[in-house]
Design a protein around this motif. Structure first.
Motif, PDB file in Angstrom:
ATOM      1  N   MET A 281       0.841  -1.181   0.000  1.00 48.06           N
ATOM      2  CA  MET A 281       0.000   0.000   0.000  1.00 48.06           C
ATOM      3  C   MET A 281       0.881   1.237   0.000  1.00 48.06           C
ATOM      4  SD  MET A 281      -2.991   1.073   2.712  1.00 48.06           S
ATOM      5  CE  MET A 281      -1.852   1.184   4.090  1.00 48.06           C
ATOM      6  N   GLY A 282       0.432   2.286  -0.686  1.00 48.53           N
ATOM      7  CA  GLY A 282       1.185   3.523  -0.727  1.00 48.53           C
ATOM      8  C   GLY A 282       0.266   4.725  -0.620  1.00 48.53           C
ATOM      9  N   LEU A 283       0.848   5.883  -0.260  1.00 47.22           N
ATOM     10  CA  LEU A 283       0.084   7.117  -0.144  1.00 47.22           C
ATOM     11  C   LEU A 283       0.938   8.274  -0.642  1.00 47.22           C
ATOM     12  CD1 LEU A 283      -2.392   8.741   0.946  1.00 47.22           C
ATOM     13  CD2 LEU A 283      -1.145   8.914   3.118  1.00 47.22           C
ATOM     14  N   ARG A 284       0.338   9.081  -1.515  1.00 47.26           N
ATOM     15  CA  ARG A 284       0.973  10.309  -1.954  1.00 47.26           C
ATOM     16  C   ARG A 284      -0.061  11.423  -1.914  1.00 47.26           C
ATOM     17  NH1 ARG A 284       3.935   9.823  -6.307  1.00 47.26           N
ATOM     18  NH2 ARG A 284       3.612   7.613  -6.764  1.00 47.26           N
ATOM     19  N   TYR A 285       0.407  12.653  -1.779  1.00 48.92           N
ATOM     20  CA  TYR A 285      -0.460  13.821  -1.833  1.00 48.92           C
ATOM     21  C   TYR A 285      -0.218  14.541  -3.152  1.00 48.92           C
ATOM     22  CZ  TYR A 285      -1.015  13.003   3.189  1.00 48.92           C
ATOM     23  OH  TYR A 285      -1.277  12.435   4.415  1.00 48.92           O
ATOM     24  N   GLY A 286      -1.258  14.614  -3.986  1.00 54.94           N
ATOM     25  CA  GLY A 286      -1.115  15.269  -5.275  1.00 54.94           C
ATOM     26  C   GLY A 286      -0.115  14.544  -6.155  1.00 54.94           C
ATOM     27  N   THR A 287       0.801  15.305  -6.745  1.00 60.47           N
ATOM     28  CA  THR A 287       1.805  14.723  -7.643  1.00 60.47           C
ATOM     29  C   THR A 287       3.156  14.544  -6.954  1.00 60.47           C
ATOM     30  OG1 THR A 287       2.387  16.930  -8.468  1.00 60.47           O
ATOM     31  CG2 THR A 287       0.671  15.715  -9.670  1.00 60.47           C
ATOM     32  N   GLU A 288       3.195  14.767  -5.641  1.00 62.23           N
ATOM     33  CA  GLU A 288       4.450  14.618  -4.908  1.00 62.23           C
ATOM     34  C   GLU A 288       4.851  13.142  -4.809  1.00 62.23           C
ATOM     35  OE1 GLU A 288       6.213  17.233  -3.758  1.00 62.23           O
ATOM     36  OE2 GLU A 288       4.725  18.546  -4.686  1.00 62.23           O
ATOM     37  N   ALA A 289       6.086  12.914  -4.383  1.00 57.89           N
ATOM     38  CA  ALA A 289       6.550  11.543  -4.157  1.00 57.89           C
ATOM     39  C   ALA A 289       5.737  10.911  -3.029  1.00 57.89           C
ATOM     40  CB  ALA A 289       8.036  11.545  -3.792  1.00 57.89           C
ATOM     41  N   GLU A 290       5.691   9.593  -3.017  1.00 59.03           N
ATOM     42  CA  GLU A 290       4.927   8.898  -1.974  1.00 59.03           C
ATOM     43  C   GLU A 290       5.485   9.216  -0.589  1.00 59.03           C
ATOM     44  OE1 GLU A 290       2.900   4.927  -3.832  1.00 59.03           O
ATOM     45  OE2 GLU A 290       4.897   4.703  -2.948  1.00 59.03           O
ATOM     46  N   VAL A 291       4.571   9.545   0.328  1.00 54.17           N
ATOM     47  CA  VAL A 291       4.987   9.754   1.721  1.00 54.17           C
ATOM     48  C   VAL A 291       4.997   8.436   2.486  1.00 54.17           C
ATOM     49  CG1 VAL A 291       4.217  12.139   1.805  1.00 54.17           C
ATOM     50  CG2 VAL A 291       2.619  10.347   2.413  1.00 54.17           C
ATOM     51  N   LEU A 292       4.230   7.467   2.015  1.00 59.25           N
ATOM     52  CA  LEU A 292       4.239   6.113   2.559  1.00 59.25           C
ATOM     53  C   LEU A 292       4.342   5.151   1.389  1.00 59.25           C
ATOM     54  CD1 LEU A 292       1.299   6.391   5.130  1.00 59.25           C
ATOM     55  CD2 LEU A 292       3.745   6.429   5.657  1.00 59.25           C
ATOM     56  N   GLN A 293       5.175   4.143   1.528  1.00 55.78           N
ATOM     57  CA  GLN A 293       5.378   3.236   0.399  1.00 55.78           C
ATOM     58  C   GLN A 293       5.598   1.810   0.885  1.00 55.78           C
ATOM     59  OE1 GLN A 293       9.338   3.986  -1.482  1.00 55.78           O
ATOM     60  NE2 GLN A 293       9.434   5.720  -0.053  1.00 55.78           N
ATOM     61  N   GLY A 294       5.073   0.884   0.118  1.00 59.52           N
ATOM     62  CA  GLY A 294       5.312  -0.526   0.409  1.00 59.52           C
ATOM     63  C   GLY A 294       4.774  -1.003   1.732  1.00 59.52           C
ATOM     64  N   LEU A 295       3.713  -0.368   2.248  1.00 63.29           N
ATOM     65  CA  LEU A 295       3.164  -0.803   3.530  1.00 63.29           C
ATOM     66  C   LEU A 295       2.448  -2.140   3.376  1.00 63.29           C
ATOM     67  CD1 LEU A 295       1.600   2.462   5.012  1.00 63.29           C
ATOM     68  CD2 LEU A 295       3.869   1.514   5.403  1.00 63.29           C
ATOM     69  N   ASP A 296       2.758  -3.064   4.246  1.00 65.59           N
ATOM     70  CA  ASP A 296       2.113  -4.380   4.230  1.00 65.59           C
ATOM     71  C   ASP A 296       2.166  -4.912   5.658  1.00 65.59           C
ATOM     72  OD1 ASP A 296       1.028  -6.822   3.666  1.00 65.59           O
ATOM     73  OD2 ASP A 296       2.803  -7.624   2.662  1.00 65.59           O
ATOM     74  N   PHE A 297       1.089  -4.697   6.408  1.00 68.09           N
ATOM     75  CA  PHE A 297       1.113  -5.114   7.811  1.00 68.09           C
ATOM     76  C   PHE A 297      -0.302  -5.432   8.288  1.00 68.09           C
ATOM     77  CE2 PHE A 297       0.314  -0.579   7.934  1.00 68.09           C
ATOM     78  CZ  PHE A 297      -0.553  -0.395   9.001  1.00 68.09           C
ATOM     79  N   ARG A 298      -0.348  -6.132   9.407  1.00 68.74           N
ATOM     80  CA  ARG A 298      -1.617  -6.501  10.036  1.00 68.74           C
ATOM     81  C   ARG A 298      -1.506  -6.229  11.534  1.00 68.74           C
ATOM     82  NH1 ARG A 298      -5.388 -10.410   8.289  1.00 68.74           N
ATOM     83  NH2 ARG A 298      -3.860 -11.132   6.765  1.00 68.74           N
ATOM     84  N   LEU A 299      -2.505  -5.572  12.079  1.00 66.01           N
ATOM     85  CA  LEU A 299      -2.548  -5.326  13.514  1.00 66.01           C
ATOM     86  C   LEU A 299      -3.401  -6.390  14.182  1.00 66.01           C
ATOM     87  CD1 LEU A 299      -3.141  -1.456  13.582  1.00 66.01           C
ATOM     88  CD2 LEU A 299      -0.961  -2.681  13.656  1.00 66.01           C
ATOM     89  N   GLU A 300      -2.874  -6.976  15.234  1.00 67.18           N
ATOM     90  CA  GLU A 300      -3.644  -7.959  15.990  1.00 67.18           C
ATOM     91  C   GLU A 300      -4.825  -7.273  16.671  1.00 67.18           C
ATOM     92  OE1 GLU A 300      -3.175 -10.714  19.992  1.00 67.18           O
ATOM     93  OE2 GLU A 300      -1.432  -9.683  19.149  1.00 67.18           O
ATOM     94  N   ARG A 301      -6.006  -7.842  16.525  1.00 71.63           N
ATOM     95  CA  ARG A 301      -7.170  -7.283  17.203  1.00 71.63           C
ATOM     96  C   ARG A 301      -6.976  -7.387  18.702  1.00 71.63           C
ATOM     97  NH1 ARG A 301     -12.631  -9.235  14.688  1.00 71.63           N
ATOM     98  NH2 ARG A 301     -11.605  -8.179  12.946  1.00 71.63           N
TER      99      ARG A 301
END
Length: 227
Positions: free
Chosen positions: A1-21
């Motif tokens: 998973m990734g996140l960018r704002y507008g056309t800027e570079a990704e602020v978060l990249q390659g996220l792959d995680f699971r939180l235990e309930r």
């Protein structure tokens, strides 16, 4: 998973995680690492620009906008800038999640008064946010976030404006909520705070990347929330 704002570079990249309930997590990392952006994904204020996010058993990356408020009501959020309703008293700010859930005012009074006492503001119930100090506003924001016992609690630097004694008291409140089954994610720079919670897991963000040295975020022991 990734996140960018507008056309800027990704602020978060390659996220792959699971939180235990029902897990307790601290999110750390230098300023600008993307901690607040990651929290926004968790409390559904932001959608990933690529990939998917699954909360409460539902895929939400492409969910219709009108479906999101119902999921957000299951999440308690402590914002860095508090986001209290300025024209409402401390009591009414804390009561807001209960009223939105349709609870009667007669059943709200006791829990809200108890929460005000817990965060040391029993004598400030009628005060409005502009008359409260930064630390007092932060305590009202935390009380509002936890009053409805959310399934997921997300807190962005929740103890930044209070002294050490109150910080420990507030973290004890998070721990009590966690023991009732709430998944807790706290972003903080305070390493002593992290050390104070037995059994808490630590996530670290740096340069938009999330480290997982133990593999627990990819393979937690029980079902959880996927991002």
């Amino acid at each position: 998973m990734g996140l960018r704002y507008g056309t800027e570079a990704e602020v978060l990249q390659g996220l792959d995680f699971r939180l235990e309930r029902g897990g307790f997590y601290f999110l750390t990392g230098p300023s600008g690492a993307g901690k607040t952006s990651l929290l926004k994904l968790l409390y559904l204020a932001q959608r990933p620009t690529r990939g998917r996010i699954r909360l409460f058993g539902e895929e939400l990356a492409d969910a219709p906008r009108e479906a999101l408020p119902a999921f957000r009501r299951r999440i308690g959020v402590v914002f860095q800038d508090f986001r209290l309703v300025r024209h409402l008293s401390a009591f009414d700010n804390i009561a807001l999640p209960l009223r939105l859930a349709g609870e009667d005012d007669r059943t709200i009074e006791g829990p809200v008064r108890e929460m005000l006492a817990w965060v040391g503001l029993a004598d400030r119930a009628s005060a409005r946010p502009p008359t409260l100090s930064g630390g007092e506003q932060q305590r009202v924001a935390i009380a509002r976030a936890v009053i409805a016992q959310p399934e997921l609690l997300v807190a962005d630097e929740p103890t930044g404006n209070v002294d050490a004694a109150m910080a420990n008291r507030l973290i004890s409140l998070f721990e009590a909520l966690n023991r009732l089954g709430t998944t807790v994610v706290v972003a903080t720079h305070d390493l002593s705070l992290i050390a104070s919670v037995s059994g808490a897991r630590m996530m670290r963000l740096e340069g938009g990347l999330l480290s997982d040295p133990t593999g627990e975020l990819r393979h937690p022991p029980t079902r959880g929330y996927r991002a």
